[in-house]
Design an enzyme around this catalytic site. Sequence first.
Site, PDB file in Angstrom:
ATOM      1  N   ASP A  16     -25.037 100.415  -6.501  1.00 37.36           N
ATOM      2  CA  ASP A  16     -25.171  99.272  -5.617  1.00 37.36           C
ATOM      3  C   ASP A  16     -25.562  99.841  -4.255  1.00 37.36           C
ATOM      4  O   ASP A  16     -25.351 101.039  -3.990  1.00 37.36           O
ATOM      5  CB  ASP A  16     -23.858  98.498  -5.537  1.00 37.36           C
ATOM      6  CG  ASP A  16     -23.936  97.307  -4.597  1.00 37.36           C
ATOM      7  OD1 ASP A  16     -24.965  96.616  -4.600  1.00 37.36           O
ATOM      8  OD2 ASP A  16     -22.961  97.078  -3.853  1.00 37.36           O
ATOM      9  N   ASP A  18     -25.397  98.008  -0.652  1.00 32.28           N
ATOM     10  CA  ASP A  18     -24.586  97.635   0.504  1.00 32.28           C
ATOM     11  C   ASP A  18     -23.117  97.978   0.264  1.00 32.28           C
ATOM     12  O   ASP A  18     -22.491  97.478  -0.668  1.00 32.28           O
ATOM     13  CB  ASP A  18     -24.727  96.140   0.782  1.00 32.28           C
ATOM     14  CG  ASP A  18     -26.178  95.731   1.014  1.00 32.28           C
ATOM     15  OD1 ASP A  18     -26.923  96.533   1.602  1.00 32.28           O
ATOM     16  OD2 ASP A  18     -26.564  94.625   0.602  1.00 32.28           O
ATOM     17  N   GLY A  66     -21.317  90.872  -3.515  1.00 35.49           N
ATOM     18  CA  GLY A  66     -21.951  91.367  -4.734  1.00 35.49           C
ATOM     19  C   GLY A  66     -22.818  90.377  -5.477  1.00 35.49           C
ATOM     20  O   GLY A  66     -23.542  90.758  -6.399  1.00 35.49           O
ATOM     21  N   ARG A  69     -27.798  86.026  -3.363  1.00 36.07           N
ATOM     22  CA  ARG A  69     -27.575  85.254  -2.142  1.00 36.07           C
ATOM     23  C   ARG A  69     -27.285  83.778  -2.408  1.00 36.07           C
ATOM     24  O   ARG A  69     -26.315  83.212  -1.890  1.00 36.07           O
ATOM     25  CB  ARG A  69     -28.802  85.379  -1.227  1.00 36.07           C
ATOM     26  CG  ARG A  69     -28.598  84.762   0.141  1.00 36.07           C
ATOM     27  CD  ARG A  69     -29.908  84.675   0.907  1.00 36.07           C
ATOM     28  NE  ARG A  69     -30.633  85.941   0.846  1.00 36.07           N
ATOM     29  CZ  ARG A  69     -31.929  86.048   1.110  1.00 36.07           C
ATOM     30  NH1 ARG A  69     -32.638  84.973   1.398  1.00 36.07           N
ATOM     31  NH2 ARG A  69     -32.526  87.226   1.057  1.00 36.07           N
ATOM     32  N   SER A 144     -29.169  92.005  -3.164  1.00 36.98           N
ATOM     33  CA  SER A 144     -29.883  91.668  -1.941  1.00 36.98           C
ATOM     34  C   SER A 144     -31.384  91.849  -2.090  1.00 36.98           C
ATOM     35  O   SER A 144     -31.862  92.906  -2.527  1.00 36.98           O
ATOM     36  CB  SER A 144     -29.382  92.547  -0.787  1.00 36.98           C
ATOM     37  OG  SER A 144     -30.158  92.326   0.375  1.00 36.98           O
ATOM     38  N   ASN A 146     -33.103  92.189   0.405  1.00 37.41           N
ATOM     39  CA  ASN A 146     -33.415  93.067   1.530  1.00 37.41           C
ATOM     40  C   ASN A 146     -33.320  94.541   1.173  1.00 37.41           C
ATOM     41  O   ASN A 146     -33.551  95.396   2.031  1.00 37.41           O
ATOM     42  CB  ASN A 146     -32.445  92.797   2.693  1.00 37.41           C
ATOM     43  CG  ASN A 146     -32.633  91.428   3.298  1.00 37.41           C
ATOM     44  OD1 ASN A 146     -33.716  91.076   3.726  1.00 37.41           O
ATOM     45  ND2 ASN A 146     -31.572  90.644   3.319  1.00 37.41           N
ATOM     46  N   ASP A 202     -18.987  98.648  -5.066  1.00 33.78           N
ATOM     47  CA  ASP A 202     -17.851  98.331  -4.195  1.00 33.78           C
ATOM     48  C   ASP A 202     -17.387  96.895  -4.359  1.00 33.78           C
ATOM     49  O   ASP A 202     -16.360  96.516  -3.792  1.00 33.78           O
ATOM     50  CB  ASP A 202     -18.207  98.582  -2.728  1.00 33.78           C
ATOM     51  CG  ASP A 202     -19.220  97.572  -2.192  1.00 33.78           C
ATOM     52  OD1 ASP A 202     -19.064  97.103  -1.051  1.00 33.78           O
ATOM     53  OD2 ASP A 202     -20.183  97.254  -2.924  1.00 33.78           O
TER      54      ASP A 202
END
Length: 251
Positions: A16, A18, A66, A69, A144, A146, A202
């Site tokens: 992952d 972020d 997680g 969006r 994400s 992004n 996470d």
Amino acid sequence: MQELVDWSRYDAALFDLDGVVTPTAEVHMHAWSAMFNAYLTERAEREGAPPPAPYTDEDYYAYVDGKPRYDGVRSFLASRDIVLPEGSADDPPDAETVSGVGNRKNLYFSKVLDEDGVQAYPGSLKLLEALKERGVAMAIVSSSRNAPAVLDAAGVTDFFATVVHGGVAAELHLDGKPAPDTFLAAAEKLGVTADRAVVLEDAISGVAAGRAGGFGLVVGVDRGAGHDALTENGADVVVTDLEQLLPGDAA
């Protein structure tokens, strides 16, 4: 020091982004908080009603962390008894739709990323370098959209042979975490089987996805979700820093 992971047993590591490779989870948390609380206040003012309970960090972990969006938007709004039409991904950020609210959040995130940049966690960078040296294939699996911009800003794009982000998942019609589909797609792109891959996550939804996918090892990275919650939802090993996972010859 005893190794927490025997990397000789695995061919790939699926990260992952972020909160695992980069501390952008904090940027996301701030962006979600600012956006949702502004939205709740504006909505209450339009309707002449008292605003519902404000958005908090607990809401982030319970409803947003997680997830893709728009799933996060839908989940949180439902917790406040707000139901909106779905809309579409190209809705403007002021649209009164799930997609519109999600796109509004992206404006907050992009502004912070452009102004402040981002750096990989030092311990995460050490692990990436060690695994690259050992020839372990690596991928990013992030909800994400992004993710490519974050990887580029942090200067770590070249570590990863493939990136399965939210936009890719949408194009391929893959269910987001806690479904294992995006992790399985990344493993397939790397040419490895799930049992020979390590998932590093996470988020509670992420470790649940790793467990559901039958991966060889699921590592929970405790950046706030909590050791017990990560373990209960599928983590085999929980660490607070990826440096704890360094192979013995790199520690």
